[in-house]
Design a protein around this motif. Structure first.
Motif, PDB file in Angstrom:
ATOM      1  N   GLY A  97       8.745  48.589 -34.185  1.00  0.00           N
ATOM      2  CA  GLY A  97       7.587  48.324 -33.341  1.00  0.00           C
ATOM      3  C   GLY A  97       6.305  48.492 -34.121  1.00  0.00           C
ATOM      4  N   PRO A  98       5.150  48.407 -33.458  1.00  0.00           N
ATOM      5  CA  PRO A  98       3.860  48.413 -34.159  1.00  0.00           C
ATOM      6  C   PRO A  98       3.658  49.590 -35.108  1.00  0.00           C
ATOM      7  CG  PRO A  98       3.549  47.790 -31.874  1.00  0.00           C
ATOM      8  CD  PRO A  98       4.996  48.204 -32.006  1.00  0.00           C
ATOM      9  N   SER A  99       4.174  50.758 -34.757  1.00  0.00           N
ATOM     10  CA  SER A  99       3.993  51.922 -35.634  1.00  0.00           C
ATOM     11  C   SER A  99       5.310  52.451 -36.188  1.00  0.00           C
ATOM     12  CB  SER A  99       3.277  53.044 -34.874  1.00  0.00           C
ATOM     13  OG  SER A  99       4.058  53.468 -33.763  1.00  0.00           O
ATOM     14  N   THR A 100       6.389  51.697 -36.028  1.00  0.00           N
ATOM     15  CA  THR A 100       7.708  52.133 -36.497  1.00  0.00           C
ATOM     16  C   THR A 100       8.318  51.067 -37.393  1.00  0.00           C
ATOM     17  OG1 THR A 100       8.069  53.357 -34.442  1.00  0.00           O
ATOM     18  CG2 THR A 100       9.994  52.944 -35.827  1.00  0.00           C
TER      19      THR A 100
ATOM     20  N   PRO B  52      -3.610  54.873 -36.664  1.00  0.00           N
ATOM     21  CA  PRO B  52      -4.790  54.732 -35.803  1.00  0.00           C
ATOM     22  C   PRO B  52      -4.794  53.367 -35.119  1.00  0.00           C
ATOM     23  CG  PRO B  52      -5.380  55.495 -38.012  1.00  0.00           C
ATOM     24  CD  PRO B  52      -3.955  55.062 -38.076  1.00  0.00           C
ATOM     25  N   ASP B  53      -5.477  53.261 -33.998  1.00  0.00           N
ATOM     26  CA  ASP B  53      -5.499  52.017 -33.230  1.00  0.00           C
ATOM     27  C   ASP B  53      -6.023  50.833 -34.034  1.00  0.00           C
ATOM     28  OD1 ASP B  53      -4.478  53.309 -31.047  1.00  0.00           O
ATOM     29  OD2 ASP B  53      -6.415  53.628 -30.089  1.00  0.00           O
ATOM     30  N   SER B  54      -6.912  51.094 -34.975  1.00  0.00           N
ATOM     31  CA  SER B  54      -7.574  50.005 -35.686  1.00  0.00           C
ATOM     32  C   SER B  54      -6.857  49.588 -36.964  1.00  0.00           C
ATOM     33  CB  SER B  54      -9.008  50.420 -36.047  1.00  0.00           C
ATOM     34  OG  SER B  54      -8.980  51.570 -36.896  1.00  0.00           O
ATOM     35  N   ARG B  55      -5.688  50.173 -37.240  1.00  0.00           N
ATOM     36  CA  ARG B  55      -5.011  49.865 -38.497  1.00  0.00           C
ATOM     37  C   ARG B  55      -3.639  49.265 -38.234  1.00  0.00           C
ATOM     38  NH1 ARG B  55      -4.876  53.852 -43.198  1.00  0.00           N
ATOM     39  NH2 ARG B  55      -5.134  51.922 -44.371  1.00  0.00           N
ATOM     40  N   ALA B  56      -3.208  48.402 -39.163  1.00  0.00           N
ATOM     41  CA  ALA B  56      -1.892  47.781 -39.081  1.00  0.00           C
ATOM     42  C   ALA B  56      -0.901  48.557 -39.930  1.00  0.00           C
ATOM     43  CB  ALA B  56      -1.971  46.336 -39.571  1.00  0.00           C
ATOM     44  N   ALA B  57       0.372  48.499 -39.527  1.00  0.00           N
ATOM     45  CA  ALA B  57       1.417  49.215 -40.255  1.00  0.00           C
ATOM     46  C   ALA B  57       1.456  48.806 -41.720  1.00  0.00           C
ATOM     47  CB  ALA B  57       2.772  48.961 -39.594  1.00  0.00           C
ATOM     48  N   VAL B  58       1.232  47.506 -42.012  1.00  0.00           N
ATOM     49  CA  VAL B  58       1.313  47.045 -43.393  1.00  0.00           C
ATOM     50  C   VAL B  58       0.212  47.670 -44.248  1.00  0.00           C
ATOM     51  CG1 VAL B  58      -0.100  44.962 -43.024  1.00  0.00           C
ATOM     52  CG2 VAL B  58       1.686  44.969 -44.790  1.00  0.00           C
TER      53      VAL B  58
ATOM     54  N   ASP C 242      -4.774  39.841 -32.326  1.00  0.00           N
ATOM     55  CA  ASP C 242      -6.077  40.453 -32.080  1.00  0.00           C
ATOM     56  C   ASP C 242      -6.325  41.632 -33.012  1.00  0.00           C
ATOM     57  OD1 ASP C 242      -6.966  38.693 -30.090  1.00  0.00           O
ATOM     58  OD2 ASP C 242      -5.782  39.721 -28.564  1.00  0.00           O
ATOM     59  N   LEU C 243      -5.265  42.350 -33.412  1.00  0.00           N
ATOM     60  CA  LEU C 243      -5.435  43.428 -34.384  1.00  0.00           C
ATOM     61  C   LEU C 243      -5.883  42.849 -35.723  1.00  0.00           C
ATOM     62  CD1 LEU C 243      -5.222  46.352 -35.322  1.00  0.00           C
ATOM     63  CD2 LEU C 243      -2.777  45.966 -35.714  1.00  0.00           C
ATOM     64  N   VAL C 244      -5.259  41.749 -36.147  1.00  0.00           N
ATOM     65  CA  VAL C 244      -5.673  41.103 -37.396  1.00  0.00           C
ATOM     66  C   VAL C 244      -7.133  40.671 -37.301  1.00  0.00           C
ATOM     67  CG1 VAL C 244      -5.287  39.132 -38.928  1.00  0.00           C
ATOM     68  CG2 VAL C 244      -3.333  40.355 -37.967  1.00  0.00           C
ATOM     69  N   GLY C 245      -7.515  40.089 -36.164  1.00  0.00           N
ATOM     70  CA  GLY C 245      -8.899  39.688 -35.977  1.00  0.00           C
ATOM     71  C   GLY C 245      -9.856  40.867 -36.032  1.00  0.00           C
ATOM     72  N   GLY C 246      -9.446  42.004 -35.452  1.00  0.00           N
ATOM     73  CA  GLY C 246     -10.289  43.192 -35.493  1.00  0.00           C
ATOM     74  C   GLY C 246     -10.446  43.742 -36.900  1.00  0.00           C
ATOM     75  N   ILE C 247      -9.384  43.686 -37.697  1.00  0.00           N
ATOM     76  CA  ILE C 247      -9.453  44.140 -39.089  1.00  0.00           C
ATOM     77  C   ILE C 247     -10.430  43.276 -39.875  1.00  0.00           C
ATOM     78  CG2 ILE C 247      -8.094  44.214 -41.237  1.00  0.00           C
ATOM     79  CD1 ILE C 247      -5.710  45.141 -39.429  1.00  0.00           C
ATOM     80  N   VAL C 248     -10.361  41.966 -39.660  1.00  0.00           N
ATOM     81  CA  VAL C 248     -11.279  41.051 -40.344  1.00  0.00           C
ATOM     82  C   VAL C 248     -12.717  41.313 -39.899  1.00  0.00           C
ATOM     83  CG1 VAL C 248     -11.927  38.634 -40.557  1.00  0.00           C
ATOM     84  CG2 VAL C 248      -9.533  39.289 -40.759  1.00  0.00           C
TER      85      VAL C 248
END
Length: 372
Positions: A265-268, A285-291, A337-343
């Motif tokens: 999943g998103p954090s696993t 954190p909410d604003s970061r991706a697992a990768v 949307d997470l990718v968009g937020g990172i950008v």
């Protein structure tokens, strides 16, 4: 090919513009055929003559009037629809000025240089880069109005994609597109190195057809691209070494294969050496991706020399690449949307972080730089 650290492409200033151009298109039986790629092989300076020969033989068509094209393709139950035009890359953004095309991965200089040299020699953009955004309702309405009429071309290609194309030439429609897309800030879904190559070609020959590069703009709220994971194998390491490296910043716990896969999943993450399986629980954190956490925090903590990471688009392929002293890291699919937020936060993701699918087949729409 890759040498040196990856870095973001230079920012391009607005307004966002997809200009009309005269498209080249392979005949349906050539589109999606791997053999067609030979037309774009070395020596690249001969590509133009090869395409002209194919045109004489009826294997390629060339539009006589410029247009922005609406291209819809369907494969495997997924339909993607986008506007294809000549993307204006002629002006770089100054510090503080809004950037209109947003990369989410870095690029390597050697690869961008090679692609720029190739397209300069060919004098062809052989395929559009893929851009994606949540488009304005006015553009969606225009697109659906265009689709109410019969397509200019419709065929199923050799890659089993069903294609429909409409040429948008009416001056009033092109003016509406220009106005309604001026504030667009799409994400690069596929083609970061080709985009960087466009910028290098433009810098080498400003005021020429190199001021633009071929692009397809997809509305994620209309026909969303599928956003999949890209998995990793890491050489010269083991599960015990990984467990020691992540201590204090993540938790590695043994699990049976079905339980581990169910927890992905998103954090696993799921890790395995092909014999033992484990869950890797990230403190995310909410604003970061697992990768991001994997590449920026976890892998650098492995002992010894930097580990060679290879990338795979399916779980099956990843597991088949397992050998002694190598582990697989199975990744969750990133969230759009997470990718968009990172950008938006002015960050880029590590290499091979996303897989936007499906992509258009090679040869449906191409652009000759000799046509302007």
């Amino acid at each position: 090919m890759d040498s040196g650290p990856a870095r973001p492409p230079a920012p391009v200033a607005g307004p966002f513009r997809l200009e009309a151009f005269r498209a080249l298109g392979l005949s349906p039986h050539r589109v999606g055929d791997p053999a067609s790629a030979r037309a774009f092989a070395r020596p690249y300076r001969d590509v133009g003559s090869r395409l002209r020969r194919w045109e004489r033989q009826g294997h390629l068509t060339r539009d006589t009037q410029p247009a922005v094209y609406l291209h819809e393709y369907a494969v495997g139950g997924l339909t993607v629809r986008g506007l294809v035009g000549a993307l204006d890359v002629s002006r770089r953004a100054s510090p503080g000025e809004q950037q209109v095309v947003l990369p989410h991965e870095g690029v390597h200089d050697a690869q961008a240089d090679e692609l720029a040299a190739r397209m300069t020699q060919m004098q062809v953009n052989p395929a559009p880069i893929l851009l994606v955004h949540r488009g304005p309702a006015a553009v969606r309405a225009l697109v659906h109005d265009v689709m109410a009429g019969p397509p200019d071309r419709e065929f199923t290609d050799r890659a089993e994609r069903h294609n429909r194309l409409w040429a948008i030439r009416a001056p009033e429609l092109l003016a509406r597109l220009r106005e309604d897309l001026a504030d667009a800030r799409p994400l690069i879904a596929d083609g970061h190195h080709r985009y960087e190559a466009y910028l290098r070609m433009q810098e080498a020959d400003p005021g020429s057809p190199a001021d633009r590069g071929l692009a397809m703009l997809v509305d994620q709220d209309d026909t969303p691209l599928f956003l999949g994971a890209i998995h990793r194998t890491v050489a010269d390491t083991s599960l015990p070494q990984l467990g020691e490296a992540v201590e204090g910043i993540a938790e590695l716990s043994a699990a049976a294969e079905p339980d581990a896969m169910a927890a992905l999943g998103p954090s696993t993450l799921v890790v395995t050496d092909g014999r033992e399986w484990a869950r890797l629980e990230l403190r995310l954190p909410d604003s970061r991706a697992a990768v991001e956490v994997l590449h920026e925090e976890l892998l650098p903590r492995l002992p010894g020399k930097p580990r060679r990471v290879t990338y795979h688009h399916s779980v099956e392929d990843t597991l088949q690449r397992l050998t002694r002293r190598r582990i697989a890291v199975l990744m969750p699919a990133p969230d759009f949307d997470l990718v968009g937020g990172i950008v938006a936060d002015h960050r880029v993701l590590p290499e091979k972080a996303t897989s936007f699918q499906p992509k258009p087949s090679l040869g449906v729409i191409m652009r000759s730089l000799r046509d302007g």
